[in-house]
Write an enzyme that holds these catalytic residues in place. Structure first.
Site: not given
Ligand code: NAI
Length: 249
Positions: A36, A88, A154, A158, A187, A189
């Protein structure tokens, strides 16, 4: 155990869905390299080791080609190879009508959401080829299949993840490498709470099941797609969305 003896890589593993997926992969027997941009991801690796699993953490920015290459090399050096990966990491981007979006923010969203997955695939695929096969899951979104106003950085990104997942799957189909994506609905988060201004109920109203999902509910699908249980599932963008993609209007 679905991933016994496998070596896995998870990006964006400090938080939310990535963290839950890394933990789920380790519980299914994988040795996991968590990464991360946020060094807090180290605590997820600590949690896995405290449970008796095998995990290490490496901070990296997935928009940087050399850093992504370094992650794959680290997995090979520490664990002897790479078998499965979950790409992810993500951000939500800004919300405004397309013509009012700030272009620096748009480019950043494309970089973190599109270029990062491309770079991960670019370096993971040769590593999986060296192992004679494997599986990759990209994190898409139901917004990689459909749209909603004001989220164009976004949603555009996607949709690109859906396209690169299918293309790469076709390219690797004869190499014993399966490539799929998960397409989560809302989700719970930090990303969702930021995007929906702190109130998860803003996101749950249109979910047929009447609630938003938990990160672990996506993690279970990621593990399934990475495992041999999904041995004939390839090139899919699989909704994990409480029924949202099944409805119109
Ligand atoms: P989150 O914000 O909890 O986790 C995302 C993580 O990605 C964070 O730990 C962040 O530090 C890391 N990150 C961001 N930029 C980065 C970079 N340049 N290099 C390395 N790490 C980086 O968010 P969540 O919800 O767990 O998101 C995970 C995936 O799920 C994302 O791709 C998001 O688009 C996708 N997603 C989330 C949904 C939701 O409702 N939470 C719905 C659909 C998709």
């Amino acid at each position: 155990m679905l991933l016994r003896g496998k070596v896995g890589l998870v990006t964006g593993a400090a938080s939310g869905i990535g963290r839950a997926s890394a933990i789920a992969m380790a519980r299914e027997g994988a040795s996991v390299l968590l990464s991360d941009i946020d060094a807090k991801g180290a605590s997820a690796a600590d949690e896995i080791r405290a449970e008796g699993g095998r995990a290490i953490f490496q901070a990296a920015d997935v928009t940087d080609d050399a850093q992504v290459a370094g992650l794959v090399a680290l997995a090979e050096r520490e664990f002897g190879g790479l078998d499965v990966a979950y790409n992810n990491a993500g951000i939500e981007g800004a919300q405004a009508p397309l013509e009012q979006q700030d272009m620096a923010g748009v480019r950043k969203a494309f970089d973190v959401l599109i270029t990062s997955v491309y770079l991960c695939l670019r370096h993971e695929i040769p590593a999986l080829q060296r192992r004679g096969g494997g599986a990759i899951v990209n994190c898409g979104s139901m917004w990689g299949l459909n749209a909603w106003p004001n989220w164009s950085p976004y949603i555009t990104s996607k949709h690109a993840v859906s396209g690169m997942t299918k293309t790469a799957a076709l390219e690797q189909a004869r190499n014993n490498i399966r490539i799929n994506a998960v397409a989560p609905g809302p989700i719970l988060t930090p990303l969702l709470l930021r995007g929906w201004k702190g109130d998860p109920n803003n996101a749950s109203g249109r979910v047929p099941m009447g609630r938003i999902g938990q990160p672990e509910e996506v993690a279970d699908v990621v593990v399934f797609l990475l495992s041999e249980r999904a041995s004939f599932v390839n090139g899919h963008v699989m909704p994990v969305d409480g029924g949202m993609m099944a409805q119109t209007g």
